[in-house]
Write a protein that holds these residues in place. Sequence first.
Motif, PDB file in Angstrom:
ATOM      1  N   MET A  37     -24.659  32.356 -21.306  1.00  0.00           N
ATOM      2  CA  MET A  37     -24.743  30.967 -20.864  1.00  0.00           C
ATOM      3  C   MET A  37     -23.381  30.300 -20.858  1.00  0.00           C
ATOM      4  N   ARG A  83     -21.320  31.687 -18.116  1.00  0.00           N
ATOM      5  CA  ARG A  83     -21.690  31.152 -16.814  1.00  0.00           C
ATOM      6  C   ARG A  83     -21.027  29.801 -16.571  1.00  0.00           C
ATOM      7  N   THR A  84     -21.020  28.964 -17.627  1.00  0.00           N
ATOM      8  CA  THR A  84     -20.397  27.658 -17.503  1.00  0.00           C
ATOM      9  C   THR A  84     -18.922  27.792 -17.180  1.00  0.00           C
ATOM     10  N   ASP A 108     -37.196  26.483 -19.182  1.00  0.00           N
ATOM     11  CA  ASP A 108     -36.135  26.505 -20.199  1.00  0.00           C
ATOM     12  C   ASP A 108     -35.101  25.427 -19.844  1.00  0.00           C
ATOM     13  N   THR A 109     -35.431  24.195 -20.194  1.00  0.00           N
ATOM     14  CA  THR A 109     -34.537  23.089 -19.848  1.00  0.00           C
ATOM     15  C   THR A 109     -33.187  23.218 -20.541  1.00  0.00           C
ATOM     16  N   LYS A 111     -31.485  25.825 -20.987  1.00  0.00           N
ATOM     17  CA  LYS A 111     -30.643  26.700 -20.164  1.00  0.00           C
ATOM     18  C   LYS A 111     -30.068  25.937 -18.979  1.00  0.00           C
ATOM     19  N   LYS A 122     -27.193  23.547 -20.379  1.00  0.00           N
ATOM     20  CA  LYS A 122     -25.945  24.223 -20.743  1.00  0.00           C
ATOM     21  C   LYS A 122     -25.412  25.081 -19.598  1.00  0.00           C
ATOM     22  N   GLY A 123     -26.278  25.872 -19.007  1.00  0.00           N
ATOM     23  CA  GLY A 123     -25.815  26.828 -18.015  1.00  0.00           C
ATOM     24  C   GLY A 123     -25.464  26.218 -16.678  1.00  0.00           C
ATOM     25  N   HIS A 168     -40.134  24.245 -24.463  1.00  0.00           N
ATOM     26  CA  HIS A 168     -40.055  25.577 -23.868  1.00  0.00           C
ATOM     27  C   HIS A 168     -40.653  26.591 -24.815  1.00  0.00           C
ATOM     28  N   VAL A 217     -33.448  28.603 -12.423  1.00  0.00           N
ATOM     29  CA  VAL A 217     -33.821  28.706 -13.839  1.00  0.00           C
ATOM     30  C   VAL A 217     -35.316  28.421 -14.007  1.00  0.00           C
ATOM     31  N   GLU A 245     -37.163  31.466 -12.929  1.00  0.00           N
ATOM     32  CA  GLU A 245     -37.043  32.533 -13.932  1.00  0.00           C
ATOM     33  C   GLU A 245     -38.002  32.286 -15.095  1.00  0.00           C
ATOM     34  N   GLY A 246     -38.067  31.046 -15.545  1.00  0.00           N
ATOM     35  CA  GLY A 246     -38.954  30.715 -16.657  1.00  0.00           C
ATOM     36  C   GLY A 246     -40.410  30.908 -16.285  1.00  0.00           C
TER      37      GLY A 246
END
Length: 577
Positions: free
Chosen positions: A1, A4-5, A323-324, A326, A329-330, A364, A414, A417-418
């Motif tokens: 994560m 990625r940022t 997944d909020t 994610k 941050k991501g 989540h 995201v 994915e979740g």
Amino acid sequence: MGTRTRVRITVALTVFGLAATACTGGGSSAGGPTGPSGRGSSLPRNETLYTTGTQWGPPANYNPLRNWDHATGTKGLVYETLFHFDPDEGELKPWLAESGSWTDGRTYDVKLRPGITWADGKPLTAQDVAYSYGIGKIEASAFHSLWSWLSDAKAVDATTVRFTFKEARYQEWDYTLFGQPIVPEHIWKARTEEDILNGVNDKPVGTGAYKLRSKSQDRVVWERREDWWGTKTLGMTPAPRYIVDVSNPSNEVVIGQLGQGQLDLSNNFLPGASSLIKSKKVVSYYDEAPYMLSANTAWLVPNTTKKPMDDAAFRRALAASVDTGKIVKGVYGDLVKPASPTGLLPQWEQFDDKALIAEKGFRHDVAAARKELADAGYRDRNGDGLVENKDGSTLALKLAVPSGWTDWMEAAKVVAEGAKAAGIKVTTEFPDQNALNEQRGKGDFDLVVNNERQLSNTPWTYYEYMFQMPVQKQQNTVNFGRYENEEAWKLVQELGGVKTDDTAGMKSVISRIQDIQLTEMPIIPLWYNGLWSQSTTGTWKNWPSDAAGAPRSAPALWRNWLEMGGFETLTQLKPAK
């Protein structure tokens, strides 16, 4: 994560650097020192504000009643409202109105300022105000519901308008006072209902400080009116003589234009914005996290007229799958915060029922999402790891967000994915914004991300978005998921009638609304969207910030924010040279 940022930030700075190199390396820049290429580039740079982030395609119209797709500035720069709202002070500010007051429990009088004229020289009258509110009587009008509790709007004399109500909804009325544009009756009364509600209105005549100078596929140019009434009456004048609102094709291009000093204000999300601010290449409201003011809540909106989104259990399972953290941050690198289960903005936190949230709120939890699905009868019948509908048919949903909205595009991935981890098939698609707006209004979608409602004077606006009834064939500004719950809508109307200083009364009604919200989950709160604002200081300075002595107004030209401080920001800018 974290990796990625960093990658996203690196890309942003690279684009910034390459753009600057192209400009200084002798190549033919897009617009040179005069601004981005296009008709607006011939304007004197030191008198022109170049902005972007409000339009993602050709301007659709200049009709202030089409608040969802008119060219930004139509309301706020050309057409004005009776009041403005100051979010920092939490109070209405008289604008076209000199004053307004309840004279009894069902009567509200507005006194207009004297001497205000339309751009064609005709005087603004109380009849113009009565006519403008009367447009809401048209059934297809976006504010038709107002007339379910407003009984009359009448000009008492040239500058006094009297509103009488079947039912006083104090909070809702205050919102109307700074949200409803006033149009000239002498021009609009000759139009058909269809033209009033949906006409392009490409020769707008307003009372505002700007007039339409030119338009093209990629920009709108506004020109200041030197005879604007506010210069004398309010003692304020917007500093830029010209405002060029450029439709931006992508965030990466915007970063490059900021780097070349071609843009003065970007009101869109920029990947790596925090690094740009830290390196002082741009300025924003805060010098450190969260960098931006909070503006609205981003929701996942299920179309509740379609299966399985018509099932509250499915919607709760979908909520638990997201997944909020994610996303925060991501995708955003902590530029935003996760929303509470109710999604009420931090400015409204006192109205969250904490005990209720502890009992019924979601977080989540993939296992919980899977259990909710199983308990409701959604099972994987063919062994592919994804559930089918209760009747065994294929369950496959599409999540649509506008093309070019890179943060939302990444966030949508995201979410998908979740959902997959919980056993729900969701694929993403990225249509043109205007096309998506059309699909959304007609209910031709499965899932969308939306943040239509901004911070306002009251949480009533938040819940009006969520529960407004009746659902129309075309939903333009609220309840895109077409959720119908008469009890919830009745409570929202009850909230609208609570006096604005009755905090305990507001909490009582909101708690009952939140009970329904957390049980039914008609929309799924995701994160608090920032009031994206990145400015350069080469041409204009004195941008709003939390620094001592700096303006505190909103640094945004977004739709509806011009009445919440955005216009005042224009009046406080100063030439850099």
